[in-house]
Design a protein around this motif. Sequence first.
Motif, PDB file in Angstrom:
ATOM      1  N   GLU A 580      10.727 -14.364  13.297  1.00  0.00           N
ATOM      2  CA  GLU A 580      11.646 -13.943  12.678  1.00  0.00           C
ATOM      3  C   GLU A 580      11.602 -12.995  11.213  1.00  0.00           C
ATOM      4  OE1 GLU A 580       9.204 -15.899  13.592  1.00  0.00           O
ATOM      5  OE2 GLU A 580       8.406 -17.192  11.779  1.00  0.00           O
ATOM      6  N   ILE A 581      10.028 -12.067  11.157  1.00  0.00           N
ATOM      7  CA  ILE A 581       9.520 -11.418   9.516  1.00  0.00           C
ATOM      8  C   ILE A 581       9.446 -10.243  10.236  1.00  0.00           C
ATOM      9  CG2 ILE A 581       8.352 -10.659   8.195  1.00  0.00           C
ATOM     10  CD1 ILE A 581       7.484 -13.588   7.641  1.00  0.00           C
ATOM     11  N   ALA A 582       9.263  -9.712  11.424  1.00  0.00           N
ATOM     12  CA  ALA A 582       9.649  -8.414  11.828  1.00  0.00           C
ATOM     13  C   ALA A 582      10.884  -7.833  12.151  1.00  0.00           C
ATOM     14  CB  ALA A 582       9.282  -8.693  13.725  1.00  0.00           C
ATOM     15  N   GLN A 583      11.793  -8.195  12.438  1.00  0.00           N
ATOM     16  CA  GLN A 583      13.128  -7.299  12.112  1.00  0.00           C
ATOM     17  C   GLN A 583      13.553  -6.423  10.442  1.00  0.00           C
ATOM     18  OE1 GLN A 583      15.334  -6.583  14.621  1.00  0.00           O
ATOM     19  NE2 GLN A 583      13.266  -7.344  15.857  1.00  0.00           N
ATOM     20  N   ARG A 584      13.027  -7.631   9.402  1.00  0.00           N
ATOM     21  CA  ARG A 584      13.161  -7.054   7.963  1.00  0.00           C
ATOM     22  C   ARG A 584      11.570  -6.473   7.949  1.00  0.00           C
ATOM     23  NH1 ARG A 584      13.134 -12.049   5.144  1.00  0.00           N
ATOM     24  NH2 ARG A 584      13.219 -13.529   6.645  1.00  0.00           N
ATOM     25  N   VAL A 585      10.821  -6.415   8.413  1.00  0.00           N
ATOM     26  CA  VAL A 585       8.890  -6.186   7.662  1.00  0.00           C
ATOM     27  C   VAL A 585       9.284  -5.552   6.855  1.00  0.00           C
ATOM     28  CG1 VAL A 585       8.248  -4.516   8.476  1.00  0.00           C
ATOM     29  CG2 VAL A 585       6.833  -5.794   8.408  1.00  0.00           C
ATOM     30  N   PHE A 586       9.956  -4.707   6.814  1.00  0.00           N
ATOM     31  CA  PHE A 586      10.086  -3.259   5.822  1.00  0.00           C
ATOM     32  C   PHE A 586      10.836  -3.459   3.963  1.00  0.00           C
ATOM     33  CE2 PHE A 586       7.121  -0.816   7.766  1.00  0.00           C
ATOM     34  CZ  PHE A 586       7.864  -0.244   9.173  1.00  0.00           C
ATOM     35  N   ASP A 587      11.699  -4.892   3.943  1.00  0.00           N
ATOM     36  CA  ASP A 587      12.367  -4.886   3.064  1.00  0.00           C
ATOM     37  C   ASP A 587      11.706  -5.384   2.568  1.00  0.00           C
ATOM     38  OD1 ASP A 587      14.692  -6.033   4.648  1.00  0.00           O
ATOM     39  OD2 ASP A 587      14.641  -4.291   4.567  1.00  0.00           O
ATOM     40  N   PRO A 588      11.775  -5.520   0.982  1.00  0.00           N
ATOM     41  CA  PRO A 588      11.369  -5.616  -0.370  1.00  0.00           C
ATOM     42  C   PRO A 588      11.175  -7.327  -0.106  1.00  0.00           C
ATOM     43  CG  PRO A 588      13.553  -4.788  -1.314  1.00  0.00           C
ATOM     44  CD  PRO A 588      13.019  -4.862   0.399  1.00  0.00           C
ATOM     45  N   PHE A 589      10.323  -7.832  -0.667  1.00  0.00           N
ATOM     46  CA  PHE A 589      10.186  -8.952  -1.307  1.00  0.00           C
ATOM     47  C   PHE A 589       9.673  -9.611  -0.178  1.00  0.00           C
ATOM     48  CE2 PHE A 589      10.684  -8.065  -4.835  1.00  0.00           C
ATOM     49  CZ  PHE A 589      11.457  -7.313  -5.138  1.00  0.00           C
ATOM     50  N   GLY A 598       0.844 -12.736  -3.097  1.00  0.00           N
ATOM     51  CA  GLY A 598       1.582 -12.273  -2.381  1.00  0.00           C
ATOM     52  C   GLY A 598       2.731 -11.593  -3.375  1.00  0.00           C
ATOM     53  N   SER A 599       3.043 -10.381  -2.580  1.00  0.00           N
ATOM     54  CA  SER A 599       4.212 -10.126  -3.743  1.00  0.00           C
ATOM     55  C   SER A 599       5.779  -9.810  -3.104  1.00  0.00           C
ATOM     56  CB  SER A 599       4.432  -8.480  -4.572  1.00  0.00           C
ATOM     57  OG  SER A 599       3.271  -7.600  -4.097  1.00  0.00           O
ATOM     58  N   GLY A 600       5.546  -9.192  -1.630  1.00  0.00           N
ATOM     59  CA  GLY A 600       5.983  -8.835  -0.158  1.00  0.00           C
ATOM     60  C   GLY A 600       6.773  -7.376  -0.464  1.00  0.00           C
ATOM     61  N   LEU A 601       5.557  -6.582  -1.277  1.00  0.00           N
ATOM     62  CA  LEU A 601       6.193  -4.993  -1.066  1.00  0.00           C
ATOM     63  C   LEU A 601       5.324  -3.732  -1.055  1.00  0.00           C
ATOM     64  CD1 LEU A 601       6.790  -5.569  -5.379  1.00  0.00           C
ATOM     65  CD2 LEU A 601       8.582  -5.057  -3.117  1.00  0.00           C
ATOM     66  N   GLY A 602       4.346  -4.967  -0.142  1.00  0.00           N
ATOM     67  CA  GLY A 602       3.421  -3.792  -0.068  1.00  0.00           C
ATOM     68  C   GLY A 602       4.161  -2.451   1.548  1.00  0.00           C
ATOM     69  N   THR A 603       4.277  -3.167   2.381  1.00  0.00           N
ATOM     70  CA  THR A 603       5.193  -2.666   3.542  1.00  0.00           C
ATOM     71  C   THR A 603       6.277  -1.619   2.948  1.00  0.00           C
ATOM     72  OG1 THR A 603       6.786  -4.931   4.283  1.00  0.00           O
ATOM     73  CG2 THR A 603       4.169  -4.202   5.323  1.00  0.00           C
ATOM     74  N   HIS A 604       6.904  -1.966   1.845  1.00  0.00           N
ATOM     75  CA  HIS A 604       8.016  -1.645   1.529  1.00  0.00           C
ATOM     76  C   HIS A 604       7.895  -0.504   0.694  1.00  0.00           C
ATOM     77  CE1 HIS A 604      11.949  -0.809  -0.382  1.00  0.00           C
ATOM     78  NE2 HIS A 604      11.470  -1.466  -1.564  1.00  0.00           N
ATOM     79  N   ILE A 605       6.334  -0.641  -0.205  1.00  0.00           N
ATOM     80  CA  ILE A 605       5.795   0.547  -0.644  1.00  0.00           C
ATOM     81  C   ILE A 605       5.604   1.470   0.207  1.00  0.00           C
ATOM     82  CG2 ILE A 605       4.022   1.664  -2.172  1.00  0.00           C
ATOM     83  CD1 ILE A 605       4.253  -0.503  -3.707  1.00  0.00           C
ATOM     84  N   ILE A 606       5.160   1.766   1.547  1.00  0.00           N
ATOM     85  CA  ILE A 606       3.863   1.944   2.421  1.00  0.00           C
ATOM     86  C   ILE A 606       5.762   3.003   3.085  1.00  0.00           C
ATOM     87  CG2 ILE A 606       3.654   2.290   4.811  1.00  0.00           C
ATOM     88  CD1 ILE A 606       1.982  -0.168   3.743  1.00  0.00           C
ATOM     89  N   TYR A 607       6.702   2.066   3.473  1.00  0.00           N
ATOM     90  CA  TYR A 607       8.466   2.517   4.064  1.00  0.00           C
ATOM     91  C   TYR A 607       8.469   3.418   3.277  1.00  0.00           C
ATOM     92  CZ  TYR A 607      12.906   2.657   5.714  1.00  0.00           C
ATOM     93  OH  TYR A 607      14.365   3.224   6.361  1.00  0.00           O
ATOM     94  N   ASN A 608       8.945   3.508   1.707  1.00  0.00           N
ATOM     95  CA  ASN A 608       8.901   4.229   0.685  1.00  0.00           C
ATOM     96  C   ASN A 608       9.060   5.564   0.798  1.00  0.00           C
ATOM     97  OD1 ASN A 608      11.365   2.421   0.317  1.00  0.00           O
ATOM     98  ND2 ASN A 608      10.442   2.051  -1.329  1.00  0.00           N
ATOM     99  N   ILE A 609       7.410   5.695   0.836  1.00  0.00           N
ATOM    100  CA  ILE A 609       6.511   6.584   0.412  1.00  0.00           C
ATOM    101  C   ILE A 609       6.403   7.825   1.963  1.00  0.00           C
ATOM    102  CG2 ILE A 609       4.238   7.720   1.102  1.00  0.00           C
ATOM    103  CD1 ILE A 609       2.589   5.270  -1.095  1.00  0.00           C
TER     104      ILE A 609
END
Length: 641
Positions: A580-589, A598-609
């Motif tokens: 249920e999370i895999a589809q939106r793993v790159f979304d913030p939070f 946990g802030s939920g921004l780790g993979t979002h930061i990676i995606y943006n970089i």
Amino acid sequence: MRLLTYILLSCTALALILTLIQLSWNVKEDIEHVKRNLTHIHPVVLKPLATNLWSLNHTKIENQLKAMISLSDMQYVRVSEFDKNGNEILVNEQGLFKKDFAISETFDLIYKNKAIGTLFVATSLDSVYSHLIKRSIILLFFQMIKTMLVSFCVLFIIYYFVIRHVNKLAHYTHTLQLHEANSDLVLDGKAKKSTDKNNELDDLVNFFNKLRSRIFEELTKKEAAIIALQQERDLSKSIINASNSVICYLNPNFSIESINPAAVILTGYSQEELYKKNWLSIFSLPKQHISLLKKLTRNEPIQNLEIKMQDQLGETNTLLWTFSAIYEGMDIKYLIGFGHDITAQKHVESKIQRLNDELEEKVEFRTAALTESHKKITKTLTQLRNTQQTLVESEKMASLGELVAGIAHEINTPVGISVTAASFLADEVNDFQNKFNDKTLSRSYVQKLMPRLNESCLLLNSNLKRAADLISSFKQVAVDQSSEAYYLFNLSENIEQVVLSLKHKIKQKQSNIYIECPDDLSIFSVPGSFIQIYANLIINSLEHGFDDWQADRNIYIDISLKANRLHIDYRDTGQGIPAEIAQRVFDPFVTTKRGSGGSGLGTHIIYNIVTQLLHGDIQLLESEQGVHFHISMPHQTQAIS
């Protein structure tokens, strides 16, 4: 003088022993000579005596006995005849009769094959003993003269070839200054650094010169090592004092032994006021004391623990704490606490949550007024973006805090070993100085001392080098992570620096990282961005993938260059990402650790970089176990003009 006495006594004793042996041999020869004289009487005297005894010519018998008694060493002679019963009857005797004679002999007097009497002959050893005494005096006199001459010759030789050199060695040793460069010791009459026909003293002097040079070099190295250690301490202290996170040392009773200036800014207390205060009373609320005390006394690693506190003004702050223990044997000597202030982050999260709730309500209940609320929604979105950017920066600082905690733990071990080695060297040098001052320094002691000094210096050098390498790696990571400058860097070294900085956290999670990257692969890009990508991926695996995970804990990172594009393949063997999370793993939070730091921004930061800064793409691939990310981006080795 003592050596002369020993030589004289030894030579005198040897002379006496040799004299006694020679006199014993002479006495034995003289006695044998007397015995041989008695033996010679047999063929000359016996037959005439037997004839005179048979003819009863006593006058001739008496004359013969007088002639025999006049011989040298002869003491007593006697002639007897046998009666009908075979008993001896004295016929004539000459000399002084004694019951016991030194040497005596009885001969049968035979006439016509019939024993008619006996001849008794006895000799004296007085002349032998008199001659022995005279010879002894002469021998002892000449032996003493010879002994004196030999002793003085030996003493002169020993003085010339040994004692004068030993005296010079002793004088050189007394005036030797180990902390100064001294000239080499050269014996009198010896050419400097001569290697022709060296004797034991020359070898000793050469060894002494080498030992002096080595001690001087080791002392010089030790002073340099102490200076380097002090510099490392000053650098570590500067890093701690400059940190925005609270860093404190606690004793086993959780009293504050040392704390950095960040705590002064946060609490409002001075460092003197915080000293010896109980950590619980300063950095936690009273209702949390019991639960925190239980956690701290379990001797278990504590990481990312959110604790609320109140400052002097009564304001409540939230800190994310990590504790690392320093052990002395099996007992804890100190606890090092790292507290990162996440109050602003918590406020932002709360505000975002509240805004999200309000936004949902507005969408549901004010659909008709959407046009009129457009400006407010635009303003809210702007606030969200600003808040998101703030959280991204906070996430970066949290990641840097992880690196600081890891590098501090790694530095602790080599620095502790270096302090121990330096203390041991100081003790050995003090002991050496005391023995040197007391003039009890021995060759065996120095021979045992040198391996210990060498081993301690090697231990000190290797651990200081290790600490320097750790600090150098941390400085590089910290600079790269905070900089967005472009330059050419080595990808293998870049990821190795990240792994080294997170080594403590990896070890705590009992995990292994396997890296495949060509040693010569480089790229012209932003090294800090790559560090942020690797750090977030690895921390996510450690905190999420391996949390309560009992199977293998392995991370595989494969970096390769194909068709002028850089490919980074990252996967682990953890519990993976829920569907249920895999589809939106790159979304913030998006996080599975909400409420636990946990802030939920780790993979979002990676995606943006990856997509915005590096102009690449990132994909979450399906995997039977764990997570599998694939990153690709353009590869270039120089700036595009």
